[in-house]
Design an enzyme around this catalytic site. Structure first.
Site, PDB file in Angstrom:
ATOM      1  CB  SER A 247      14.264  78.154  10.845  1.00 44.35           C
ATOM      2  OG  SER A 247      14.175  78.777   9.574  1.00 44.35           O
TER       3      SER A 247
HETATM    4  C1  LIG Z   1      17.164  75.368   6.020  1.00 49.49           C
HETATM    5  S1  LIG Z   1      15.738  76.276   6.439  1.00 49.49           S
HETATM    6  C2  LIG Z   1      15.339  77.164   4.978  1.00 49.49           C
HETATM    7  C3  LIG Z   1      16.317  78.188   4.544  1.00 49.49           C
HETATM    8  C4  LIG Z   1      15.714  79.235   3.665  1.00 49.49           C
HETATM    9  N1  LIG Z   1      15.388  78.726   2.354  1.00 49.49           N
HETATM   10  C5  LIG Z   1      16.556  80.487   3.581  1.00 49.49           C
HETATM   11  O1  LIG Z   1      16.913  80.892   2.483  1.00 49.49           O
HETATM   12  O2  LIG Z   1      16.818  81.069   4.624  1.00 49.49           O
HETATM   13  C6  LIG Z   1      14.477  75.014   6.404  1.00 49.49           C
HETATM   14  C7  LIG Z   1      13.107  75.562   6.604  1.00 49.49           C
HETATM   15  O3  LIG Z   1      12.172  74.543   6.296  1.00 49.49           O
HETATM   16  C8  LIG Z   1      11.049  74.806   7.091  1.00 49.49           C
HETATM   17  N2  LIG Z   1      10.169  73.632   7.132  1.00 49.49           N
HETATM   18  C9  LIG Z   1      10.290  72.515   7.893  1.00 49.49           C
HETATM   19  N3  LIG Z   1       9.252  71.691   7.682  1.00 49.49           N
HETATM   20  C10 LIG Z   1       8.458  72.310   6.774  1.00 49.49           C
HETATM   21  C11 LIG Z   1       7.230  71.958   6.154  1.00 49.49           C
HETATM   22  N4  LIG Z   1       6.587  70.826   6.460  1.00 49.49           N
HETATM   23  N5  LIG Z   1       6.696  72.817   5.266  1.00 49.49           N
HETATM   24  C12 LIG Z   1       7.324  73.988   4.963  1.00 49.49           C
HETATM   25  N6  LIG Z   1       8.480  74.368   5.523  1.00 49.49           N
HETATM   26  C13 LIG Z   1       9.048  73.539   6.411  1.00 49.49           C
HETATM   27  C14 LIG Z   1      11.630  75.178   8.432  1.00 49.49           C
HETATM   28  O4  LIG Z   1      10.704  75.863   9.250  1.00 49.49           O
HETATM   29  C15 LIG Z   1      12.819  76.025   8.015  1.00 49.49           C
HETATM   30  O5  LIG Z   1      12.511  77.368   8.035  1.00 49.49           O
END
Ligand SMILES: C[S@@+](CC[C@H](N)C(=O)[O-])C[C@H]1O[C@@H](n2cnc3c(N)ncnc32)[C@H](O)[C@@H]1O
Length: 400
Positions: A107
Site C-alpha cells: 500500500s
Molecule cells: C496505490 S495504493 C492506493 C493509494 C490510495 N488511493 C491513496 O490515495 O493513498 C493501492 C491500494 O489498493 C489496495 N488493494 C489491493 N487489492 C485490492 C482489492 N482487491 N480491493 C480493494 N483494494 C485493494 C491496496 O491494499 C492498497 O492500499
C-alpha cells in the site's frame, strides 16, 4: 491467501506529528499545488485548492523508502526532510508484507502528480458520486472529499487495517467519506450507481461489476495490466451495453490488485532444456522502452510469463533481460548491441522472444502507434483491445 506479517504503520494521527509540521504544512501544500499547476498536472482550480487544502502528512504519518541495498527503512514524515517528501510529487510506501522472506510494498499514497492527472482525466464535476478502489492512506479520498463533499465519496480497500487507519485519519482532518473494507473487485453495489470510478490498483481484466455500477455515461479510469507491466491506464465510458475507451497518453503503473483467495503469481519451471542462440533487432527491454510493443506481445505470449534481469556479478548492473513461462520455457536477450543486433537465447517448447519480435514487427508495420490509438471494449462476458476503431479490423482478445 496465506497472509504474511503485514507491516502497517501504527503511528496515530495528528497528535504524533511535531508542532512544526502543523504550523507550516499549508505553505508546503500550497507550494505543491503551484508546482503541479506549473507542470500541467492540475488545470482545474478546484483540484488545485484540494491539493493546497489537504494535509497529506496527517494521512501519511509514517512511510518506508528502499535504501541502496533494497531494504525498506522507515521515514519520519514529521521531520523537515520527511515533510519535504510528503509535499512533493513522490509516492510514499506505507505498508509492507512479508512474502517468502521478501518485504513487498502492498500500500502507498500514490504520487500526487499522477493522482491529480488521473482526477483531471476522469473529468469529475461538482455533485458527482465517485467510487475509489484502493483506499490506501485515504489521501485521494481526502482530495475527492474536498472537491465533492464527503457524502459523494466512496472508497474500498481489501485491507481492514488500512481502512480503519484511513477512516480515523480522515476524520481527524474533518472528512467522513464512506470507507468499506472489501475486495474491490466487486465494487460497492450498495451505493451504486456512481458517476465516476477510479481504481488505484491494477487489474488484468476490467471487472464487469464496475461497469455495471456506473451511471449511464459514467466514466471509469483503471490501470489495466494484462500481465505484469504490460498495459496502461485506460479511460472507459459507460455506454448502454458496454464500456469503451482509450489508453491515456502518459504511462503509469499501480500495485496489482490482491485477493484473499491465495492466488499467487505463477512461477516458471526450473527444468533443464536445450537452448539455442540467434540474433534479433527487436527492443531488448520492451517492458521499459517500448511499452505498447510489450502489450501487443502479451496477446501472443502464454499466461504467467515472468520478467527478470541477469546482473553482472561485479557491477550488479543488468546485462540481459529474461522471460520465463510456466511450461519451463525461457529466453534471455543480451542488452549490449553488436553491429545493430543483440544475442537471444531460447529454450523450451515456447519460443518466447518470437512473440516479442512479432509484436515489434506488427507495431512498426502499423505506424508505431502510441497509447491513445489503442483502446478497450468491455462487455459482460468478454473484453478486447483495438487499434483506432473499436469496430475496426485490428483487435486482440483480453478475456472471454
Ligand atoms: C496505490 S495504493 C492506493 C493509494 C490510495 N488511493 C491513496 O490515495 O493513498 C493501492 C491500494 O489498493 C489496495 N488493494 C489491493 N487489492 C485490492 C482489492 N482487491 N480491493 C480493494 N483494494 C485493494 C491496496 O491494499 C492498497 O492500499
Amino acid at each position: 491467501m496465506e497472509e504474511g506479517a503485514l507491516v502497517t504503520d501504527t503511528t496515530t494521527t495528528s497528535t504524533a506529528t511535531a508542532p512544526a509540521a502543523e504550523s507550516d504544512w499549508s505553505a508546503r501544500a500550497a507550494r505543491l499545488a503551484t508546482l503541479l499547476a506549473e507542470r500541467g498536472d492540475v488545470r482545474d482550480d478546484a483540484w488545485k485548492a484540494a491539493v493546497a487544502g489537504v494535509p497529506r502528512h496527517r494521512l501519511v504519518p509514517a512511510a518506508y523508502r528502499q535504501d541502496t541495498t533494497g531494504a525498506w527503512r522507515p521515514v519520519d514524515t514529521a521531520s523537515d526532510a520527511g515533510l519535504e517528501l510528503v509535499y512533493s510529487p513522490e509516492t510514499l510506501i506505507t505498508a509492507l508484507e512479508d512474502r517468502g522472506g521478501h518485504q513487498v510494498a502492498v500500500s502507498s499514497s500514490t504520487k500526487p502528480d499522477l493522482m491529480l492527472r488521473m482526477l483531471e482525466v476522469l473529468d469529475v464535476r461538482d455533485g458527482q458520486k465517485v467510487l475509489e478502489i484502493g483506499t490506501g492512506t485515504g489521501y485521494n479520498a481526502a482530495l475527492l472529499s474536498h472537491r465533492l463533499g464527503e457524502a459523494n465519496v466512496f472508497s474500498v480497500d481489501i485491507d481492514p487495517e488500512l481502512v480503519d487507519a484511513a477512516r480515523s485519519r480522515l476524520a481527524g482532518i474533518g472528512y467522513r467519506p464512506t470507507l468499506v473494507a472489501v475486495d474491490g473487485v466487486d465494487g460497492l453495489p450498495e451505493h451504486a450507481p456512481y458517476d465516476r470510478i477510479i481504481a488505484t490498483c491494477s487489474v488484468p481484466v476490467v471487472p464487469w461489476t464496475w461497469v455495471n455500477q456506473l451511471a449511464p455515461g459514467g466514466q471509469l479510469l483503471v490501470d489495466l495490466k494484462v500481465n505484469d507491466t504490460a498495459g496502461n491506464l485506460v479511460d472507459l465510458r459507460r455506454l448502454p451495453d458496454r464500456a469503451e475507451g482509450r489508453f491515456t497518453a502518459r504511462w503509469a503503473t499501480f500495485m496489482t490488485m490482491r485477493h484473499h483467495d491465495g492466488a499467487v503469481p505463477i512461477q516458471s519451471g526450473e527444468r533443464a532444456m536445450e537452448a539455442f542462440e540467434r540474433v534479433t533487432t527487436a527492443p531488448a527491454q520492451p517492458w521499459w522502452t517500448h511499452r505498447v510493443v510489450w502489450l501487443l506481445a502479451q496477446f501472443a505470449l502464454p499466461a504467467g510469463v515472468v520478467i527478470g534481469m541477469r546482473l553482472d556479478p561485479d557491477t550488479r548492473q543488468p546485462t540481459a533481460g529474461m522471460l520465463s513461462a510456466p511450461d519451463g520455457s525461457w529466453t534471455t536477450i543480451e542488452l549490449a548491441e553488436s553491429g545493430g543486433v543483440r544475442r537471444v537465447t531460447e529454450a523450451g517448447p515456447t519460443p518466447l522472444w518470437v512473440a516479442v519480435e512479432d509484436a515489434y514487427q506488427r507495431w512498426t508495420g502499423l505506424g508505431e502507434p502510441d497509447w491513445p490509438r489503442l483502446g478497450i471494449t468491455v462487455i459482460p462476458d468478454r473484453q478486447w483491445a483495438w487499434l483506432d476503431d473499436p469496430a475496426g479490423p485490428r483487435t486482440w482478445p483480453i478475456s472471454g
